[in-house]
Design a protein around this motif. Structure first.
Motif, PDB file in Angstrom:
ATOM      1  N   SER A  46       0.842  -1.187   0.000  1.00  0.00           N
ATOM      2  CA  SER A  46       0.000   0.000   0.000  1.00  0.00           C
ATOM      3  C   SER A  46       0.874   1.232   0.000  1.00  0.00           C
ATOM      4  O   SER A  46       1.903   1.271   0.643  1.00  0.00           O
ATOM      5  CB  SER A  46      -0.913   0.000   1.224  1.00  0.00           C
ATOM      6  OG  SER A  46      -0.169  -0.018   2.401  1.00  0.00           O
ATOM      7  N   LYS A  53      -3.575  -4.395   0.262  1.00  0.00           N
ATOM      8  CA  LYS A  53      -4.057  -5.251  -0.815  1.00  0.00           C
ATOM      9  C   LYS A  53      -3.829  -6.707  -0.449  1.00  0.00           C
ATOM     10  O   LYS A  53      -2.771  -7.070   0.049  1.00  0.00           O
ATOM     11  CB  LYS A  53      -3.311  -4.947  -2.113  1.00  0.00           C
ATOM     12  CG  LYS A  53      -3.547  -3.565  -2.655  1.00  0.00           C
ATOM     13  CD  LYS A  53      -2.735  -3.339  -3.918  1.00  0.00           C
ATOM     14  CE  LYS A  53      -2.882  -1.916  -4.397  1.00  0.00           C
ATOM     15  NZ  LYS A  53      -2.074  -1.678  -5.613  1.00  0.00           N
ATOM     16  N   GLN A 106      -8.047  -3.549  -0.438  1.00  0.00           N
ATOM     17  CA  GLN A 106      -8.380  -3.916  -1.816  1.00  0.00           C
ATOM     18  C   GLN A 106      -8.189  -5.422  -1.935  1.00  0.00           C
ATOM     19  O   GLN A 106      -7.092  -5.932  -1.691  1.00  0.00           O
ATOM     20  CB  GLN A 106      -7.485  -3.164  -2.784  1.00  0.00           C
ATOM     21  CG  GLN A 106      -7.677  -1.672  -2.739  1.00  0.00           C
ATOM     22  CD  GLN A 106      -6.683  -0.948  -3.641  1.00  0.00           C
ATOM     23  OE1 GLN A 106      -5.987  -1.545  -4.457  1.00  0.00           O
ATOM     24  NE2 GLN A 106      -6.608   0.365  -3.485  1.00  0.00           N
TER      25      GLN A 106
END
Length: 178
Positions: A46, A53, A106
């Protein structure tokens, strides 16, 4: 002769200084210095202040497992409990926590309902799956490695379904786990 000894001493000090700064890969050095914990700062791939993520990748005979945004395998620790990490100090040097970043993580190939965060004893936030804190293994220097699988009989990779995979990958795994 004195001049030779003086030059040799200066060269030796210079080499020692360069070696200390160079440090090699830092993984597996046995120290808790910055290189061993360096993956934690970029663990979730990140940007500064960005969202973490997580995704999935097929790794060896383990099948499809959870990885961070850099493709590095993530693990759970049997000595943790839901919502609480028990990996501190020297343990964290070998098993850096996967930081949560800011905002919602994410996710690719993982149900959002499985992923959350926990608050560590130092106040930092760590990603969790099914409430179990996530870690990297410092010996996994690149994507696709799972050297920490079954380490000490207490460290496990996670499947895309959020469940730990207890199959042994034939690699590492003796000792007390950290």
């Amino acid at each position: 002769m004195k001049r030779f000894a003086g030059v040799t001493g200066v060269v030796a000090l210079g080499v020692a200084g360069l070696t200390a700064c160079g440090g090699g890969s830092g993984y597996g050095s046995g120290s808790s210095s910055a290189p061993a914990s360096a993956p934690a700062s970029s663990a979730a791939s990140s940007p500064a202040g960005g969202a973490a993520k997580l995704g999935t990748a097929t790794v060896g005979s383990l099948g499809k497992i959870v990885v961070d945004g850099n493709g590095r395998t993530v693990y759970v620790f049997d000595k943790d409990s839901k919502g609480k990490s028990n990996c501190e100090g020297g343990c964290l040097a070998l098993w850096p926590a996967v930081p949560s970043g800011s905002g919602a993580p994410q996710l690719t190939g993982i149900a959002a309902s499985l992923v959350g965060t926990i608050t560590r004893s130092d106040g930092s936030k760590q990603l969790a799956i099914n409430g179990m804190p996530l870690y990297l293994y410092a010996q996994d220097a690149q994507a696709g490695q799972a050297k920490g699988q079954a380490f000490g009989g207490i460290w496990w990779v996670i499947g895309a379904d959020g469940k730990k995979i207890t199959a042994h990958s034939g690699g590492s795994g003796n000792g007390n786990g950290y």
